[in-house]
Design a protein around this motif. Structure first.
Motif, PDB file in Angstrom:
ATOM      1  N   UNK A  44     -29.994  -4.984 -18.859  1.00  0.00           N
ATOM      2  CA  UNK A  44     -29.352  -6.037 -18.077  1.00  0.00           C
ATOM      3  C   UNK A  44     -29.383  -7.352 -18.852  1.00  0.00           C
ATOM      4  N   UNK A  45     -28.210  -7.954 -19.106  1.00  0.00           N
ATOM      5  CA  UNK A  45     -28.194  -9.119 -19.994  1.00  0.00           C
ATOM      6  C   UNK A  45     -27.284 -10.255 -19.540  1.00  0.00           C
ATOM      7  N   UNK A  46     -26.560 -10.113 -18.434  1.00  0.00           N
ATOM      8  CA  UNK A  46     -25.676 -11.194 -18.008  1.00  0.00           C
ATOM      9  C   UNK A  46     -26.487 -12.450 -17.707  1.00  0.00           C
ATOM     10  N   UNK A  47     -26.015 -13.590 -18.217  1.00  0.00           N
ATOM     11  CA  UNK A  47     -26.725 -14.854 -18.022  1.00  0.00           C
ATOM     12  C   UNK A  47     -26.260 -15.523 -16.736  1.00  0.00           C
ATOM     13  N   UNK A  48     -27.140 -15.742 -15.777  1.00  0.00           N
ATOM     14  CA  UNK A  48     -26.762 -16.362 -14.501  1.00  0.00           C
ATOM     15  C   UNK A  48     -26.291 -17.804 -14.692  1.00  0.00           C
ATOM     16  N   UNK A  49     -25.364 -18.221 -13.837  1.00  0.00           N
ATOM     17  CA  UNK A  49     -24.848 -19.588 -13.895  1.00  0.00           C
ATOM     18  C   UNK A  49     -25.871 -20.599 -13.389  1.00  0.00           C
ATOM     19  N   UNK A  50     -26.792 -20.162 -12.539  1.00  0.00           N
ATOM     20  CA  UNK A  50     -27.861 -21.006 -12.021  1.00  0.00           C
ATOM     21  C   UNK A  50     -29.120 -20.162 -11.903  1.00  0.00           C
ATOM     22  N   UNK A  51     -30.256 -20.808 -11.969  1.00  0.00           N
ATOM     23  CA  UNK A  51     -31.527 -20.066 -11.833  1.00  0.00           C
ATOM     24  C   UNK A  51     -32.140 -20.279 -10.454  1.00  0.00           C
ATOM     25  N   UNK A  52     -31.440 -21.005  -9.585  1.00  0.00           N
ATOM     26  CA  UNK A  52     -32.024 -21.402  -8.305  1.00  0.00           C
ATOM     27  C   UNK A  52     -31.268 -20.801  -7.121  1.00  0.00           C
ATOM     28  N   UNK A  53     -32.010 -20.472  -6.098  1.00  0.00           N
ATOM     29  CA  UNK A  53     -31.461 -20.076  -4.800  1.00  0.00           C
ATOM     30  C   UNK A  53     -32.615 -20.084  -3.807  1.00  0.00           C
TER      31      UNK A  53
END
Length: 435
Positions: A44-53
């Motif tokens: 799994x390698x997709x980079x998230x647009x944000x690290x927060x939720x």
């Protein structure tokens, strides 16, 4: 991204009984879990647009995957280390915070009664505000039940509620109120309570009042003598029994085996804005579901979730039903129950559209919506099983993807069936047993 090391297995002091039950589960472990590859997440390698939720949960056992994803570092593993998991006091508060979103001190997503996602999307329980909601996963199968006050212990109630009919009629003649508690209206707990009462000839709208009580307050209200029984998720049944206030009549799995329970839901606006972050969060929760179902993790699961910031209930109250031992509190004890909570086994995580369709038609049966409504556009808008499938592939769980969005014909304890291919036939089935 480096994989986080696993925490050392925690063995609770005096956990002999738990260890014994774990051994039994290991012997009969579902083959679905046996096929899992422990290294499936490395790609799994997709980079998230944000690290927060910010995600919410109500302290019942179906929230375990969110707690484990946080406590075991699974959110961080998938690139969203700043996800916060917050305890909520009730489903109503969870709804209100989902309406706000985290930008307004609310929630981006939550562990939720899955029909609520639809009722918020249509504005029916959100003050006429239609707020797009996405169901990204089912969190579990089974887990609810109906418990009754000790005042009716002599009836030794089970699947058949008919013996209670006469007792309620006698109470009604004295002018006393007759109340049964549910966690929220127009959700599975509401319908299960209606099913059980109606099958015994008790009209849930005429012969009793169904009142809404937050799950953590159910036992206290039963202790106060203000109601006859409740339908809720564990661990509150076991707590009721431990305190010798009442007993369990049925588990919800006896009413509908492997029924859909809670869902992981996110605001549609958030998912559309941060699609990769949503997938990362879902990947962590799916991994947590797999982890929760593995027998070798059960003792550590109980050690984590019993803590005050999570469910906050003693381990012995939480553990037994999650291990398949059902003490009904009236002398009946079932070992290795087939109605144990499942987080991943038997496609527990996949959000079947047929189950959401059942909800809409059950809602019609009780007069809450028009039988003429177009259900498909609404189900397609709310149920995002397409995202689930995509994430399953990315984390190496292709074998867990079902062939269809329908689980097929569902059969219930009262003889009724729901056929997703002919759902309107379900509306012709009687609501109240007139025996």
């Amino acid at each position: 991204m480096a994989k986080l090391s696993r925490r050392k297995f925690l063995a609770a002091t005096g956990a002999t009984a738990i260890a014994y039950n774990i051994a039994k589960i290991q012997q009969s472990q579902n083959s679905t879990l046996a096929r899992l590859n422990p290294g499936v997440y490395a790609g799994y390698s997709d980079t998230p647009e944000t690290t927060k939720a910010i995600l919410g949960f109500v302290p019942v056992v179906s929230c375990c995957p969110l707690i484990i994803a946080q406590a075991k570092g699974m959110f961080a593993k998938y690139g969203v280390p700043d996800v916060i998991v917050q305890k909520q006091p009730s489903w109503a508060v969870t709804r209100d915070k989902l309406m706000l979103g985290s930008a307004d001190e609310g929630l981006d997503g939550a562990h939720l009664l899955f029909p609520m996602a639809y009722l918020i999307a249509t504005g029916e329980i959100s003050y006429n505000r239609k707020i797009p909601m996405y169901i990204l996963a089912r969190l579990n199968l089974n887990g609810q039940g109906i418990s009754i006050a000790n005042a009716y212990k002599n009836l030794n109630l089970g699947l058949d509620s008919y013996p209670m009919k006469v007792a309620l009629q006698t109470k009604a003649k004295s002018g006393e109120s007759i109340r049964f508690a549910i966690p929220f209206r127009r959700v599975t707990g509401d319908f299960f309570m209606r099913w059980w009462l109606a099958d015994g000839g008790i009209d849930p709208d005429l012969d009793a009042s169904l009142i809404v009580i937050p799950p953590p307050q159910m036992v206290a209200n039963m202790r106060g003598g203000s109601m006859e029984g409740f339908c809720v998720v564990d661990p509150w049944h076991q707590r009721l029994i431990k305190q010798k206030i009442g007993y369990s009549a049925v588990t919800s799995g006896e009413l509908w085996n492997n029924h859909p329970e809670k869902a992981f839901v996110m605001r549609g606006e958030w998912v559309d804005k941060y699609p990769k972050a949503a997938q990362a969060i879902l990947a962590a929760i799916m991994e947590a579901q797999i982890w929760c179902d593995r027998p070798e993790n059960k003792a550590e699961l109980f050690e984590i979730v019993y803590q005050k910031q999570w469910i906050g209930i003693p381990k012995d109250v939480i553990s037994q039903r999650l291990l398949g031992t059902f003490d009904y509190g009236n002398g009946r004890v079932v070992e290795n129950s087939p109605h144990v909570v499942k987080f991943w086994a038997d496609n527990a995580s996949y959000p079947y559209k047929s189950h959401d369709l059942w909800f809409l038609f059950e809602d019609m049966r009780w007069g809450n919506r028009s039988p003429e409504m177009e259900t498909k556009p609404l189900v397609d808008a709310v149920n995002r099983e397409d995202i689930w499938r995509e994430v399953a592939k990315k984390i190496g769980q292709e074998q867990a993807i079902p062939a269809s969005t329908s689980r097929g014909i569902e059969k219930f304890f009262n003889g009724l069936e729901f056929d997703p291919e002919n759902p309107h036939l379900y509306l012709t089935s009687p609501k109240i047993n007139t025996k």
